[in-house]
Design a protein around this motif. Structure first.
Motif, short mmCIF file in Angstrom:
data_model
loop_
_atom_site.label_atom_id
_atom_site.label_comp_id
_atom_site.label_asym_id
_atom_site.label_seq_id
_atom_site.Cartn_x
_atom_site.Cartn_y
_atom_site.Cartn_z
N GLU A 165 0.83 -1.20 0.00
CA GLU A 165 0.00 0.00 0.00
C GLU A 165 0.87 1.26 0.00
O GLU A 165 0.57 2.21 -0.74
N ASN A 166 1.92 1.25 0.80
CA ASN A 166 2.82 2.42 0.83
C ASN A 166 3.50 2.64 -0.51
O ASN A 166 3.59 3.77 -1.00
N ARG A 167 3.99 1.57 -1.10
CA ARG A 167 4.64 1.69 -2.41
C ARG A 167 3.63 2.09 -3.48
O ARG A 167 3.92 2.93 -4.34
N ASN A 168 2.46 1.48 -3.45
CA ASN A 168 1.44 1.80 -4.45
C ASN A 168 1.05 3.27 -4.39
O ASN A 168 0.82 3.90 -5.42
N GLN A 169 0.99 3.84 -3.19
CA GLN A 169 0.65 5.25 -3.06
C GLN A 169 1.69 6.13 -3.75
O GLN A 169 1.35 7.07 -4.46
N VAL A 170 2.95 5.80 -3.57
CA VAL A 170 4.03 6.56 -4.22
C VAL A 170 3.95 6.38 -5.74
O VAL A 170 4.03 7.35 -6.50
N PHE A 171 3.79 5.14 -6.18
CA PHE A 171 3.72 4.85 -7.61
C PHE A 171 2.53 5.55 -8.27
O PHE A 171 2.66 6.14 -9.33
N VAL A 172 1.36 5.47 -7.64
CA VAL A 172 0.16 6.07 -8.20
C VAL A 172 0.31 7.59 -8.28
O VAL A 172 -0.04 8.21 -9.30
N THR A 173 0.84 8.19 -7.24
CA THR A 173 1.02 9.64 -7.24
C THR A 173 1.92 10.09 -8.39
O THR A 173 1.58 11.00 -9.15
N ASN A 174 3.06 9.42 -8.53
CA ASN A 174 3.99 9.78 -9.62
C ASN A 174 3.40 9.45 -10.99
O ASN A 174 3.56 10.23 -11.94
N TYR A 175 2.72 8.32 -11.11
CA TYR A 175 2.09 7.94 -12.37
C TYR A 175 1.05 9.00 -12.77
O TYR A 175 1.03 9.46 -13.91
N ASN A 176 0.17 9.37 -11.82
CA ASN A 176 -0.88 10.35 -12.13
C ASN A 176 -0.30 11.73 -12.48
O ASN A 176 -0.85 12.44 -13.32
N GLN A 177 0.81 12.09 -11.86
CA GLN A 177 1.46 13.35 -12.22
C GLN A 177 1.95 13.31 -13.66
O GLN A 177 1.88 14.31 -14.38
#
Length: 152
Positions: free
Chosen positions: A85-97
């Motif tokens: 969950e912690n990694r996914n949050q970082v990945f999703v944030t950067n992906y969406n940016q």
């Protein structure tokens, strides 16, 4: 005045020495032959990421991902749900940016934003497949969606 120039010369010399000795090392990702085979697949895989105990679902259409997930990725329960969950949050944030910047990042790689809420429990299965998709995506397309190297 000569002392000032001399002092500035010494400071700039030491600064140059320090800067040149501080080399940044970029870690490279080694990709196995099996992983290369997964990346080269042309047939489209459709993976539905869902958890029976939750109502959340993600559909990924990516050639080779299903093969990669079954043969290359770490097995289920290797990572804890909170880790993913912690990694996914970082990945999703950067992906969406990156989705929001199509002139800067390849719009064929970053097509659509992912709605991933940090305080929602998506369950282990959704987090496991989403996490592994991000690892697959980063390794296949040589992208970095966070400060860490995408490893298997």
């Amino acid at each position: 005045m000569k002392k000032l120039y001399f002092l500035l010369g010494i400071i700039s010399f030491f600064t140059l020495c320090i800067v040149s000795s501080c080399k940044t090392t970029k870690e490279t990702v080694s990709i196995s032959e099996d992983e290369k085979a997964a990346f080269q697949q042309k047939e489209g895989d459709t993976i539905t990421i869902a958890d029976d105990s939750t109502e959340y679902e993600i559909i990924i259409i990516e050639p080779g991902f299903n093969f990669w997930l079954q043969s290359i990725a770490k097995p289920r329960n290797f990572y804890s749900q909170s880790y993913m969950e912690n990694r996914n949050q970082v990945f999703v944030t950067n992906y969406n940016q990156r989705v929001a910047q199509p002139m800067r990042f390849n719009p064929s790689l970053y097509e659509q934003q992912i709605n991933y809420e940090p305080h929602t429990d998506y369950g282990y299965e959704v987090n496991y497949k989403l996490y592994n998709y991000f690892i697959y995506f980063q390794r296949k397309y040589n992208q970095r969606l966070g400060p860490f190297v995408p490893r298997i």
